[in-house]
Design an enzyme around this catalytic site. Structure first.
Site, PDB file in Angstrom:
ATOM      1  N   ARG A 286       7.406  -3.887  -1.222  1.00 50.61           N
ATOM      2  CA  ARG A 286       6.168  -3.233  -1.643  1.00 50.61           C
ATOM      3  C   ARG A 286       5.287  -3.021  -0.421  1.00 50.61           C
ATOM      4  NH1 ARG A 286       1.646  -5.985  -2.697  1.00 50.61           N
ATOM      5  NH2 ARG A 286       2.669  -7.854  -3.474  1.00 50.61           N
TER       6      ARG A 286
ATOM      7  N   HIS B 116      -0.384  -4.946  -4.407  1.00 53.80           N
ATOM      8  CA  HIS B 116       0.222  -5.118  -5.731  1.00 53.80           C
ATOM      9  C   HIS B 116      -0.353  -4.095  -6.709  1.00 53.80           C
ATOM     10  CE1 HIS B 116       1.887  -7.044  -9.264  1.00 53.80           C
ATOM     11  NE2 HIS B 116       0.680  -7.102  -9.783  1.00 53.80           N
TER      12      HIS B 116
ATOM     13  N   TYR C  15      -2.522 -12.528   2.128  1.00 52.32           N
ATOM     14  CA  TYR C  15      -1.355 -13.391   1.967  1.00 52.32           C
ATOM     15  C   TYR C  15      -0.126 -12.952   2.752  1.00 52.32           C
ATOM     16  CZ  TYR C  15      -0.416  -9.822  -1.644  1.00 52.32           C
ATOM     17  OH  TYR C  15      -0.222  -8.633  -2.318  1.00 52.32           O
TER      18      TYR C  15
END
Length: 403
Positions: free
Chosen positions: A295, A299, A308
């Site tokens: 990805r 998200h 993160y």
């Protein structure tokens, strides 16, 4: 640099490009693994064709027009995705779940399906929706809050987006069991035999719903292909915090085959999905495909991936861009020339402009519509609730007129 030239940087010399650190380190780079020796790959990131005895025949059945069509799909759905992301950032959509980086996984999967097959998506399967003929504006309308997903699943063989993580696996398995009981499996009739694609992300494989679906599918030999897009991150959690075993090996415990495919290789995904769907339609039961991808974006547009993961990991995966590698291969084989690529780029720009204008022109719904179509037959409680809400909502207009 054009949209399709994201990876127009020097090749990485094969897939063995690793970053390794302690997985407990949170935002430190993790291993951007090559997928391992079992991963099916037909086109390398450098655009070189890899022969494969099991799948070459499937790819060989595709005409040059088919191969060019896959490229067009990849470019156009990326353009839709980019425009939708921009529209959300400008306040025109409530949310958007980007598929950036996962185009090959979705287009390869969707194009392997037959008309009578059905797909049960999560919430970012815009590429599969595209291949099933769902107008992108229907997806935009849903994320804009104009409707609740107003396409007809029976018409497109593409069911409503599912927000509950892993729930679509159960829905797809149940539908597959229905197909089985309707006698639309294993008849040998290519226009009748059907199968189901149940989509999921790597995070969904840790959910109870998903594992329950595996149990039912395995026990009842259901004609369903579980299609997992392993994009390395379940929102902010890496694979290392979800499972100690490769996802495709989960299938072993439920009694059906699992296979890992390079999810950034549209030909490999198409070939593997075609084979697994054929297997399901013929009555041989379920399978699990792990499309190993990444990805590239957040998200959803409410997420900040810089919290993160680090840019070094993203940069490694940019070199594996699904569109750039496929473009290199088409060009090297003489299947696509500059005129073709330019025409697709022009079409993509026209599509992007259409998506933007159509979104801005989209009329707001009557809020009272939310009470409609809750039940097939008239329902007294819902009618009373709608009347109460309508009177309440109208009171604001009355107060404004008096002021």
């Amino acid at each position: 640099m054009s949209d399709t030239d994201v990876a127009a940087t020097p090749p990485i010399g094969g897939m063995d490009h690793h970053i390794s650190v302690d997985p407990a380190a949170g935002t430190e780079p993790r291993a951007a693994a090559d997928g391992g020796p079992d991963m099916v790959q037909l086109i390398t990131p450098e655009g070189q064709r890899v022969p494969h005895a099991e799948y070459d025949e499937i790819i060989g059945s595709l005409s040059h027009d088919d191969l060019r069509g896959l490229y067009r799909d990849l470019v156009l759905i990326r353009r839709v995705d980019q425009e939708a992301t921009a529209l959300q950032r400008q306040g025109e959509l409530g949310l958007w779940a980007s598929l950036l980086g996962q185009e090959a996984a979705q287009i390869g999967c969707g194009r392997a399906m037959r008309t009578q097959d059905h797909a049960f998506p999560g919430y970012r399967e815009h590429g599969i929706a595209w291949t099933r003929g769902v107008d992108p504006m229907r997806l935009i309308a849903m994320y804009r809050g104009v409707d609740k997903g107003a396409w007809d699943p029976a018409e497109f063989g593409f069911h409503p987006y599912t927000i509950v993580i892993g729930n679509q696996s159960l829905l797809g398995t149940g539908y597959a069991m229905g197909i089985q009981r309707d006698g639309a499996v294993g008849t040998g009739d290519d226009e009748r035999d059907a199968a189901v694609i149940a989509c999921m992300g790597d995070g969904a494989t840790a959910q109870g719903d998903n594992n329950e679906a595996f149990v039912f599918a395995g026990v009842y030999n259901s004609p369903v292909v579980f299609f997992c897009q392993n994009n390395q991150w379940a929102i902010s959690e890496p694979n290392a915090r979800q499972t100690r075993a490769p996802i495709y090996k989960r299938a072993d415990g439920f009694g059906f085959p699992g296979i890992r495919v390079d999810g950034n290789d549209v030909l490999a995904v198409y070939a593997v999905t075609t084979a697994m769907l054929d297997r399901a339609r013929s009555g041989e039961g379920p399978s699990l495909i792990e499309a190993y991808t990444y990805r590239m974006a957040a998200h959803t547009t409410s997420d900040d991936p810089t919290k993160y993961r680090v840019s070094a990991e993203v940069e490694v995966w940019k070199l594996r861009d699904p569109i750039a590698r496929y473009k290199r291969w088409l060009a090297s084989e003489g299947i696509g020339d500059a005129e073709f690529f330019d025409a697709v780029e022009a079409e993509a720009e026209e599509l992007g402009a259409h998506v933007r204008q159509a979104t801005l022109d989209m009329a707001d719904p009557d809020v009272g519509d939310i009470f409609d179509q809750v039940y097939v037959e008239p329902h007294r409680q819902v009618e009373d609730d709608k009347a109460t809400f309508t009177a309440y909502n109208d009171s604001f207009e009355t107060e404004g007129a008096q002021a």
